[in-house]
Design an enzyme around this catalytic site. Structure first.
Site, mmCIF file in Angstrom:
data_model
loop_
_atom_site.group_PDB
_atom_site.id
_atom_site.type_symbol
_atom_site.label_atom_id
_atom_site.label_comp_id
_atom_site.label_asym_id
_atom_site.label_seq_id
_atom_site.Cartn_x
_atom_site.Cartn_y
_atom_site.Cartn_z
ATOM 1 N N LYS A 32 0.843 -1.198 0.000
ATOM 2 C CA LYS A 32 0.000 0.000 0.000
ATOM 3 C C LYS A 32 0.882 1.253 0.000
ATOM 4 O O LYS A 32 1.379 1.660 1.054
ATOM 5 C CB LYS A 32 -0.905 0.004 1.236
ATOM 6 C CG LYS A 32 -1.682 -1.310 1.372
ATOM 7 C CD LYS A 32 -2.993 -1.131 2.050
ATOM 8 C CE LYS A 32 -3.802 -2.425 2.083
ATOM 9 N NZ LYS A 32 -4.271 -2.852 0.745
ATOM 10 N N HIS A 146 13.654 -6.973 -4.675
ATOM 11 C CA HIS A 146 13.510 -8.215 -5.458
ATOM 12 C C HIS A 146 13.645 -8.015 -6.969
ATOM 13 O O HIS A 146 13.811 -9.005 -7.687
ATOM 14 C CB HIS A 146 12.150 -8.875 -5.195
ATOM 15 C CG HIS A 146 11.926 -9.296 -3.782
ATOM 16 N ND1 HIS A 146 12.782 -10.143 -3.111
ATOM 17 C CD2 HIS A 146 10.930 -8.995 -2.907
ATOM 18 C CE1 HIS A 146 12.320 -10.332 -1.867
ATOM 19 N NE2 HIS A 146 11.202 -9.645 -1.719
ATOM 20 N N ASP A 181 14.744 -6.266 5.866
ATOM 21 C CA ASP A 181 13.398 -6.695 5.463
ATOM 22 C C ASP A 181 13.270 -8.189 5.826
ATOM 23 O O ASP A 181 14.260 -8.915 5.812
ATOM 24 C CB ASP A 181 13.295 -6.509 3.943
ATOM 25 C CG ASP A 181 11.915 -6.687 3.355
ATOM 26 O OD1 ASP A 181 11.338 -5.684 2.911
ATOM 27 O OD2 ASP A 181 11.434 -7.851 3.312
HETATM 28 C C1 ZL4 Z 1 -1.181 -10.839 -2.759
HETATM 29 O O1 ZL4 Z 1 -4.485 -10.634 -1.252
HETATM 30 O O2 ZL4 Z 1 4.790 -15.982 -2.088
HETATM 31 C C2 ZL4 Z 1 -1.484 -10.252 -3.990
HETATM 32 C C3 ZL4 Z 1 0.116 -11.285 -2.485
HETATM 33 C C4 ZL4 Z 1 -2.776 -9.858 -4.268
HETATM 34 C C5 ZL4 Z 1 -5.067 -9.636 -3.820
HETATM 35 C C6 ZL4 Z 1 -5.986 -10.788 -4.234
HETATM 36 C C7 ZL4 Z 1 -5.345 -11.932 -4.955
HETATM 37 C C8 ZL4 Z 1 -5.351 -13.202 -4.145
HETATM 38 C C9 ZL4 Z 1 -0.583 -12.022 -0.323
HETATM 39 C C10 ZL4 Z 1 0.413 -11.878 -1.271
HETATM 40 C C11 ZL4 Z 1 -4.334 -14.200 -4.581
HETATM 41 C C12 ZL4 Z 1 -2.984 -13.933 -4.001
HETATM 42 C C13 ZL4 Z 1 -1.954 -14.993 -4.359
HETATM 43 N N1 ZL4 Z 1 -3.743 -10.017 -3.371
HETATM 44 C C14 ZL4 Z 1 -0.574 -14.543 -4.062
HETATM 45 C C15 ZL4 Z 1 4.237 -17.436 -4.646
HETATM 46 C C16 ZL4 Z 1 3.023 -16.704 -4.534
HETATM 47 C C17 ZL4 Z 1 2.151 -16.453 -5.733
HETATM 48 C C18 ZL4 Z 1 1.207 -15.308 -5.451
HETATM 49 O O3 ZL4 Z 1 8.598 -6.985 1.215
HETATM 50 N N2 ZL4 Z 1 0.371 -15.614 -4.287
HETATM 51 C C19 ZL4 Z 1 4.264 -16.059 -4.428
HETATM 52 C C20 ZL4 Z 1 5.841 -11.991 -2.408
HETATM 53 C C21 ZL4 Z 1 5.089 -13.238 -2.006
HETATM 54 C C22 ZL4 Z 1 4.656 -15.373 -3.135
HETATM 55 C C23 ZL4 Z 1 6.327 -11.225 -1.221
HETATM 56 C C24 ZL4 Z 1 7.650 -9.203 -0.521
HETATM 57 C C25 ZL4 Z 1 8.232 -7.889 -0.983
HETATM 58 C C26 ZL4 Z 1 9.209 -7.247 -0.021
HETATM 59 C C27 ZL4 Z 1 9.818 -5.945 -0.577
HETATM 60 C C28 ZL4 Z 1 7.002 -9.955 -1.671
HETATM 61 N N3 ZL4 Z 1 4.838 -14.055 -3.188
HETATM 62 C C29 ZL4 Z 1 2.155 -16.970 -3.330
HETATM 63 C C30 ZL4 Z 1 1.228 -15.792 -3.097
HETATM 64 C C31 ZL4 Z 1 -3.516 -10.530 -2.146
HETATM 65 C C32 ZL4 Z 1 -2.196 -10.974 -1.803
HETATM 66 C C33 ZL4 Z 1 -1.881 -11.573 -0.584
HETATM 67 C C34 ZL4 Z 1 1.754 -12.341 -1.029
HETATM 68 N N4 ZL4 Z 1 2.690 -12.524 -1.960
HETATM 69 C C35 ZL4 Z 1 2.313 -12.677 0.179
HETATM 70 N N5 ZL4 Z 1 3.609 -13.058 -0.044
HETATM 71 C C36 ZL4 Z 1 3.818 -12.930 -1.348
HETATM 72 O O4 ZL4 Z 1 10.307 -8.078 0.270
HETATM 73 C C37 ZL4 Z 1 8.869 -4.882 -0.942
HETATM 74 ZN ZN ZN Z 2 9.626 -7.965 2.608
HETATM 75 CA CA CA Z 3 16.277 -9.217 4.387
#
Ligand code: ZL4
Ligand code: ZN
Ligand code: CA
Length: 393
Positions: A32, A146, A181
């Site tokens: 956000k 990333h 992080d």
């Molecule tokens: C979301 O509620 O682990 C994205 C992402 C969108 C809205 C509705 C869609 C619902 C949690 C995460 C489906 C969501 C499916 N919406 C998400 C392997 C994954 C594939 C995607 O802090 N699904 C991927 C990325 C991480 C995965 C973390 C951290 C960034 C930083 C630096 C990035 N991706 C599994 C998850 C939601 C969502 C809810 C989400 N995505 C949580 N963790 C991930 O290091 C800025």
């Molecule tokens: Zn993070």
């Molecule tokens: Ca880290």
């Protein structure tokens, strides 16, 4: 009440752009950008703008973005249009170009502007450092660790950190990158895999099958090849759920202390992702504002030019708490802040539901069970000590 006065010796610059904060990743997406507005409101309410040089950051140019990213990727990023993806097809589309358009890295209105403003702030911060106008430069809109040369990943499209560190490398022989992080700083690590001029250190939750991005094992320290100068220049500190301020502070001190002694960096870039705080929507740690901020304090005490980047952080009121506290550490006024949040401020509603008198430092939320043993933490320090035998300044 005496105002906050500028301490002698440290010039702090603050880089942000309100246009960046207006963007939306989508209704329930965890990232956000308005958390930056909330953080800034709190920082300004404490009067800290009077103790810093405040800059509206500009958008990075195409050429600046191309110092790291491939032009194929940038050209695509500059032309893609928001394209709502049907919910049931999310992330099942096998031909996402450059990993763009899935649920982690959606295409939204103004995406290219959002990215270039984030990178512009980071680059402005780096230039204030290299021109010696700032001792500490703060870019909370950056820290998107990333992003890869030609790929978006984990809510990150443009790697503003890599772009800023490349700028630092024009002036400093060696730069230390530290990442607190909760996720592994894989994009920055990979970008500097083959140079001995950048040492990257990431502390993160590590569980290869269940926690993003799954990389960053203790033994992953850069390409193993003898002829690669970047070998041994990636430090990884893999952690389990629930780590506390005491353990984290102990590790940070032992790990970073040794690295600074051996590597002798000319500048430090610190990614302050706030998802390592207790109560974070995506995080797993039990860090308090004090413990998170202690890392910033530790770096400041090194008396080296320092850039503070943002990063993750998915419980906006706690992100604002941490980055406000850390801005005060940069300035050196942390002991002068009122522990109670200023009353009657428009942003106060974000905190009011927690308790009647919310404070700057107290995070509310159930602590997670601590799954980190002292034995394991000692092993980690031991591994870093051994790794550093191969590193010379
Ligand atoms: C979301 O509620 O682990 C994205 C992402 C969108 C809205 C509705 C869609 C619902 C949690 C995460 C489906 C969501 C499916 N919406 C998400 C392997 C994954 C594939 C995607 O802090 N699904 C991927 C990325 C991480 C995965 C973390 C951290 C960034 C930083 C630096 C990035 N991706 C599994 C998850 C939601 C969502 C809810 C989400 N995505 C949580 N963790 C991930 O290091 C800025
Ligand atoms: Zn993070
Ligand atoms: Ca880290």
């Amino acid at each position: 009440e005496a105002g906050i006065t500028r301490p002698r010796g440290y010039n702090v610059s603050f880089h942000c752009n309100p246009d960046m904060e207006q963007h939306h990743f989508g209704q329930t997406h965890p990232m956000k950008p308005w958390r930056l507005t909330l953080s800034k409101s709190l920082i300004y309410s404490y009067g800290m703008s009077f103790a810093m040089d405040n800059y509206i950051s500009r958008a990075a140019t195409y050429e600046e973005l191309a110092s790291f990213h491939s032009t194929d990727y940038l050209d695509f990023l500059g032309t893609v249009l928001p394209e709502p993806i049907p919910r049931d097809l999310e992330n099942q589309n096998p031909d996402l170009k450059f990993n763009l358009g899935g649920s982690d890295c959606p295409l939204f209105e103004g995406l290219y502007d959002y990215c270039s403003l984030s990178a512009g702030g980071a680059l402005d911060a780096a230039r204030k450092i290299t021109s010696k106008q700032s001792d500490i430069a703060v870019a909370w809109g950056g820290g998107l660790h990333h992003a890869k040369k030609a790929e978006a990943s984990g809510f990150c499209y443009i790697n503003d950190i890599v772009i800023a560190v490349l700028e630092l490398l024009r002036y400093y022989p060696r730069v230390l990158y530290i990442d607190i992080d909760v996720h592994h700083g894989d994009g920055v690590e990979e970008a500097f895999f083959s140079t001995d001029r950048v040492m990257t250190v990431s502390f993160h939750k590590y569980d290869p099958n269940n926690f993003f991005p799954g990389t960053g094992a203790l033994e992953d320290n850069g390409p193993k090849s003898e002829h690669n100068p970047g070998a041994h220049h990636a430090v990884n500190v893999p952690l389990n759920d629930g780590i506390t301020d005491e353990q984290y502070g102990w590790l940070f001190d032992k790990v970073i202390g040794q690295i600074v002694d051996k590597f002798r960096p000319g500048a430090i870039a610190l990614q302050c992702g706030a998802d390592s705080l207790a109560g974070d929507r995506l995080g797993r740690f039990n860090l308090q504002v004090q413990g998170h901020g202690a890392c910033v304090e530790y770096c400041r005490k090194m008396n080296l030019p320092l850039i503070l980047f943002g990063g993750g952080g998915y419980t906006p009121r706690n992100v604002a708490r941490a980055w406000t506290y850390e801005t005060s550490i940069a300035i050196g006024c942390q002991d002068k802040l009122d522990p109670l949040l200023p009353p009657h401020a428009p942003w106060r509603d974000h905190f009011r539901h927690e308790t009647l008198f919310p404070t700057l430092e107290q995070i509310l939320g159930e602590p997670r069970q601590n799954r980190n043993t002292q034995k394991r933490l000692t092993e980690i320090v031991q591994h870093v000590t051994e790794q550093l035998r191969f590193v010379e300044a």
